[in-house]
Design a protein around this motif. Structure first.
Motif, PDB file in Angstrom:
ATOM      1  N   GLU A  64       0.827  -1.207   0.000  1.00 36.95           N
ATOM      2  CA  GLU A  64       0.000   0.000   0.000  1.00 36.95           C
ATOM      3  C   GLU A  64       0.865   1.262   0.000  1.00 36.95           C
ATOM      4  O   GLU A  64       0.591   2.225  -0.717  1.00 36.95           O
ATOM      5  CB  GLU A  64      -0.929   0.000   1.215  1.00 36.95           C
ATOM      6  CG  GLU A  64      -2.036  -1.043   1.141  1.00 36.95           C
ATOM      7  CD  GLU A  64      -2.902  -1.047   2.383  1.00 36.95           C
ATOM      8  OE1 GLU A  64      -2.677  -0.170   3.251  1.00 36.95           O
ATOM      9  OE2 GLU A  64      -3.787  -1.910   2.488  1.00 36.95           O
ATOM     10  N   ASP A  65       1.937   1.248   0.811  1.00 38.03           N
ATOM     11  CA  ASP A  65       2.832   2.411   0.858  1.00 38.03           C
ATOM     12  C   ASP A  65       3.562   2.598  -0.469  1.00 38.03           C
ATOM     13  O   ASP A  65       3.777   3.732  -0.924  1.00 38.03           O
ATOM     14  CB  ASP A  65       3.851   2.247   1.989  1.00 38.03           C
ATOM     15  CG  ASP A  65       3.213   2.387   3.366  1.00 38.03           C
ATOM     16  OD1 ASP A  65       2.103   2.954   3.442  1.00 38.03           O
ATOM     17  OD2 ASP A  65       3.821   1.933   4.353  1.00 38.03           O
ATOM     18  N   VAL A  66       3.956   1.487  -1.096  1.00 33.99           N
ATOM     19  CA  VAL A  66       4.634   1.580  -2.399  1.00 33.99           C
ATOM     20  C   VAL A  66       3.708   2.220  -3.430  1.00 33.99           C
ATOM     21  O   VAL A  66       4.124   3.081  -4.229  1.00 33.99           O
ATOM     22  CB  VAL A  66       5.086   0.183  -2.867  1.00 33.99           C
ATOM     23  CG1 VAL A  66       5.566   0.233  -4.319  1.00 33.99           C
ATOM     24  CG2 VAL A  66       6.202  -0.342  -1.981  1.00 33.99           C
ATOM     25  N   LEU A  67       2.447   1.828  -3.444  1.00 35.32           N
ATOM     26  CA  LEU A  67       1.475   2.397  -4.387  1.00 35.32           C
ATOM     27  C   LEU A  67       1.238   3.884  -4.104  1.00 35.32           C
ATOM     28  O   LEU A  67       1.092   4.686  -5.035  1.00 35.32           O
ATOM     29  CB  LEU A  67       0.158   1.622  -4.311  1.00 35.32           C
ATOM     30  CG  LEU A  67       0.218   0.165  -4.790  1.00 35.32           C
ATOM     31  CD1 LEU A  67      -1.116  -0.531  -4.560  1.00 35.32           C
ATOM     32  CD2 LEU A  67       0.593   0.103  -6.271  1.00 35.32           C
ATOM     33  N   LYS A  68       1.228   4.243  -2.823  1.00 33.94           N
ATOM     34  CA  LYS A  68       1.049   5.650  -2.473  1.00 33.94           C
ATOM     35  C   LYS A  68       2.244   6.491  -2.918  1.00 33.94           C
ATOM     36  O   LYS A  68       2.097   7.613  -3.394  1.00 33.94           O
ATOM     37  CB  LYS A  68       0.842   5.791  -0.964  1.00 33.94           C
ATOM     38  CG  LYS A  68      -0.504   5.271  -0.483  1.00 33.94           C
ATOM     39  CD  LYS A  68      -0.627   5.418   1.027  1.00 33.94           C
ATOM     40  CE  LYS A  68      -1.966   4.876   1.515  1.00 33.94           C
ATOM     41  NZ  LYS A  68      -2.103   4.982   2.995  1.00 33.94           N
ATOM     42  N   ILE A  69       3.445   5.932  -2.757  1.00 30.85           N
ATOM     43  CA  ILE A  69       4.656   6.644  -3.198  1.00 30.85           C
ATOM     44  C   ILE A  69       4.642   6.815  -4.712  1.00 30.85           C
ATOM     45  O   ILE A  69       4.968   7.884  -5.249  1.00 30.85           O
ATOM     46  CB  ILE A  69       5.921   5.889  -2.741  1.00 30.85           C
ATOM     47  CG1 ILE A  69       6.046   5.940  -1.216  1.00 30.85           C
ATOM     48  CG2 ILE A  69       7.171   6.475  -3.395  1.00 30.85           C
ATOM     49  CD1 ILE A  69       7.166   5.083  -0.659  1.00 30.85           C
ATOM     50  N   ALA A  70       4.265   5.732  -5.425  1.00 27.70           N
ATOM     51  CA  ALA A  70       4.201   5.805  -6.883  1.00 27.70           C
ATOM     52  C   ALA A  70       3.157   6.808  -7.347  1.00 27.70           C
ATOM     53  O   ALA A  70       3.327   7.463  -8.391  1.00 27.70           O
ATOM     54  CB  ALA A  70       3.885   4.428  -7.456  1.00 27.70           C
ATOM     55  N   GLY A  71       2.077   6.981  -6.581  1.00 29.85           N
ATOM     56  CA  GLY A  71       1.024   7.921  -6.956  1.00 29.85           C
ATOM     57  C   GLY A  71       1.242   9.312  -6.416  1.00 29.85           C
ATOM     58  O   GLY A  71       0.389  10.191  -6.621  1.00 29.85           O
ATOM     59  N   GLY A  72       2.346   9.548  -5.712  1.00 30.39           N
ATOM     60  CA  GLY A  72       2.646  10.868  -5.189  1.00 30.39           C
ATOM     61  C   GLY A  72       1.890  11.225  -3.927  1.00 30.39           C
ATOM     62  O   GLY A  72       1.907  12.378  -3.502  1.00 30.39           O
ATOM     63  N   LYS A  73       1.217  10.267  -3.300  1.00 32.75           N
ATOM     64  CA  LYS A  73       0.445  10.540  -2.087  1.00 32.75           C
ATOM     65  C   LYS A  73       1.285  10.392  -0.821  1.00 32.75           C
ATOM     66  O   LYS A  73       0.835  10.756   0.262  1.00 32.75           O
ATOM     67  CB  LYS A  73      -0.748   9.589  -2.009  1.00 32.75           C
ATOM     68  CG  LYS A  73      -1.732   9.740  -3.156  1.00 32.75           C
ATOM     69  CD  LYS A  73      -2.877   8.757  -3.020  1.00 32.75           C
ATOM     70  CE  LYS A  73      -3.862   8.879  -4.181  1.00 32.75           C
ATOM     71  NZ  LYS A  73      -4.977   7.913  -4.053  1.00 32.75           N
ATOM     72  N   LEU A  74       2.482   9.851  -0.966  1.00 34.85           N
ATOM     73  CA  LEU A  74       3.360   9.625   0.180  1.00 34.85           C
ATOM     74  C   LEU A  74       4.785   9.911  -0.231  1.00 34.85           C
ATOM     75  O   LEU A  74       5.208   9.558  -1.349  1.00 34.85           O
ATOM     76  CB  LEU A  74       3.223   8.175   0.674  1.00 34.85           C
ATOM     77  CG  LEU A  74       3.953   7.803   1.963  1.00 34.85           C
ATOM     78  CD1 LEU A  74       3.338   8.545   3.153  1.00 34.85           C
ATOM     79  CD2 LEU A  74       3.885   6.296   2.201  1.00 34.85           C
ATOM     80  N   THR A  75       5.537  10.564   0.628  1.00 32.34           N
ATOM     81  CA  THR A  75       6.938  10.889   0.333  1.00 32.34           C
ATOM     82  C   THR A  75       7.863  10.028   1.193  1.00 32.34           C
ATOM     83  O   THR A  75       7.441   9.444   2.191  1.00 32.34           O
ATOM     84  CB  THR A  75       7.229  12.370   0.603  1.00 32.34           C
ATOM     85  OG1 THR A  75       6.929  12.660   1.980  1.00 32.34           O
ATOM     86  CG2 THR A  75       6.368  13.253  -0.294  1.00 32.34           C
ATOM     87  N   HIS A  76       9.128   9.982   0.800  1.00 33.18           N
ATOM     88  CA  HIS A  76      10.113   9.202   1.547  1.00 33.18           C
ATOM     89  C   HIS A  76      11.455   9.909   1.466  1.00 33.18           C
ATOM     90  O   HIS A  76      11.667  10.789   0.614  1.00 33.18           O
ATOM     91  CB  HIS A  76      10.237   7.795   0.951  1.00 33.18           C
ATOM     92  CG  HIS A  76      10.756   7.779  -0.455  1.00 33.18           C
ATOM     93  ND1 HIS A  76      12.091   7.796  -0.749  1.00 33.18           N
ATOM     94  CD2 HIS A  76      10.099   7.778  -1.642  1.00 33.18           C
ATOM     95  CE1 HIS A  76      12.259   7.789  -2.048  1.00 33.18           C
ATOM     96  NE2 HIS A  76      11.063   7.777  -2.629  1.00 33.18           N
ATOM     97  N   ASP A  77      12.370   9.540   2.352  1.00 26.79           N
ATOM     98  CA  ASP A  77      13.709  10.144   2.367  1.00 26.79           C
ATOM     99  C   ASP A  77      14.783   9.112   2.058  1.00 26.79           C
ATOM    100  O   ASP A  77      15.941   9.264   2.441  1.00 26.79           O
ATOM    101  CB  ASP A  77      13.979  10.793   3.726  1.00 26.79           C
ATOM    102  CG  ASP A  77      13.856   9.796   4.874  1.00 26.79           C
ATOM    103  OD1 ASP A  77      13.486   8.626   4.608  1.00 26.79           O
ATOM    104  OD2 ASP A  77      14.131  10.182   6.021  1.00 26.79           O
ATOM    105  N   TRP A  78      14.393   8.025   1.364  1.00 21.65           N
ATOM    106  CA  TRP A  78      15.363   6.985   1.026  1.00 21.65           C
ATOM    107  C   TRP A  78      16.361   7.501  -0.006  1.00 21.65           C
ATOM    108  O   TRP A  78      16.018   8.235  -0.940  1.00 21.65           O
ATOM    109  CB  TRP A  78      14.633   5.763   0.453  1.00 21.65           C
ATOM    110  CG  TRP A  78      15.566   4.677  -0.025  1.00 21.65           C
ATOM    111  CD1 TRP A  78      16.179   3.741   0.716  1.00 21.65           C
ATOM    112  CD2 TRP A  78      15.976   4.447  -1.375  1.00 21.65           C
ATOM    113  NE1 TRP A  78      16.951   2.922  -0.060  1.00 21.65           N
ATOM    114  CE2 TRP A  78      16.852   3.335  -1.362  1.00 21.65           C
ATOM    115  CE3 TRP A  78      15.700   5.078  -2.590  1.00 21.65           C
ATOM    116  CZ2 TRP A  78      17.434   2.837  -2.509  1.00 21.65           C
ATOM    117  CZ3 TRP A  78      16.284   4.576  -3.734  1.00 21.65           C
ATOM    118  CH2 TRP A  78      17.148   3.464  -3.688  1.00 21.65           C
TER     119      TRP A  78
END
Length: 247
Positions: A198-212
């Protein structure tokens, strides 16, 4: 031939006794020694002796018929007993005992390495970031399945009665010529990955950011400790088994 027939029934039992000593010695060398050497009394049908920390077998009483038929009890100072005694009291084993008493069995590590091949097979080359991600997934899968219970199955014992029993299976270990019974555990569960997906899909859709940050740019161009030389210079220094300095 006769000697091997007398010793062979004890081989597996001695191995099990060794692991029992490791498990119950509380990491104490002296206690391990006494429990390990108690084997030499047990195989001669002597279950009590003079000792400081361990002077009596921990098992329940064994019927005399069972001892005679299945265990082939040995006689002290006979060749079969002497051969087992040499192994039990060998200098090499005695020297290694302080390293063995901690009970660090490699079975769990081997299970993880086997599971890791599912995520990072050796047939495909992965970059550093891919290897790191796949190894972490393997570790998460392993850690979320370490407490699996033994699987159960319902067995019909009569027309109206069903009994739930623990599952087992027959198995032939490598290097052995006999069948053994192994426990069957519940299947691996990957339900924990739902949140990750779910988090991966959110990151791909721009709904979630990360600092990796990728580690690939930080890798050295060559894993060797020496600077890469000129190939022609190395060819001139090449030594052949038949001609020095020639290809």
């Amino acid at each position: 031939m006769k000697l091997s027939k007398q010793i062979s029934p004890w081989v597996d039992k001695i191995g099990l006794h060794f692991w029992w000593c490791v498990k119950t010695c509380d990491s104490k060398v002296d206690l391990f020694h006494e429990k390990w050497f108690s084997l030499l009394y047990h195989i001669c049908n002597k279950h009590e002796w003079d000792g400081n920390l361990y002077c009596k077998c921990a098992h329940t009483r064994i019927a005399e018929e069972r001892e005679d038929k299945q265990y082939l009890l040995l006689i002290q100072d006979t060749p079969p007993f002497t051969n087992i005694e040499k192994i039990v009291k060998s200098k090499q084993l005695t020297k290694d005992i302080p390293h063995l008493i901690h009970g660090c069995h490699t079975g769990a590590l081997e299970t993880f390495h086997s599971l890791a091949l599912k995520y990072r097979t050796k047939r495909i080359h992965f970059g550093m970031d891919g290897m790191e991600a796949r190894t972490k997934l393997a570790a998460l899968t392993n850690n979320n399945n370490t407490e699996r219970l033994q699987a159960r199955v319902r067995v019909s014992r009569s027309n109206t009665e069903e009994v739930e029993t623990k599952r087992t299976k027959l198995y032939v270990p490598k290097g052995r010529n006999r069948w053994i019974v192994r426990n069957v555990y519940e299947k691996y569960s990957v339900d924990f990955m739902s949140e990750i997906i779910e988090d991966v899909l959110k990151i791909a859709g721009g709904k979630l950011t990360h600092d990796w940050q990728s580690r690939t740019p930080l890798l050295p161009p060559n894993i060797a400790n020496l600077k890469r030389p000129n190939k022609d210079e190395i060819k001139q220094l090449k030594i052949n088994r038949f001609h020095y300095g020639k290809n």
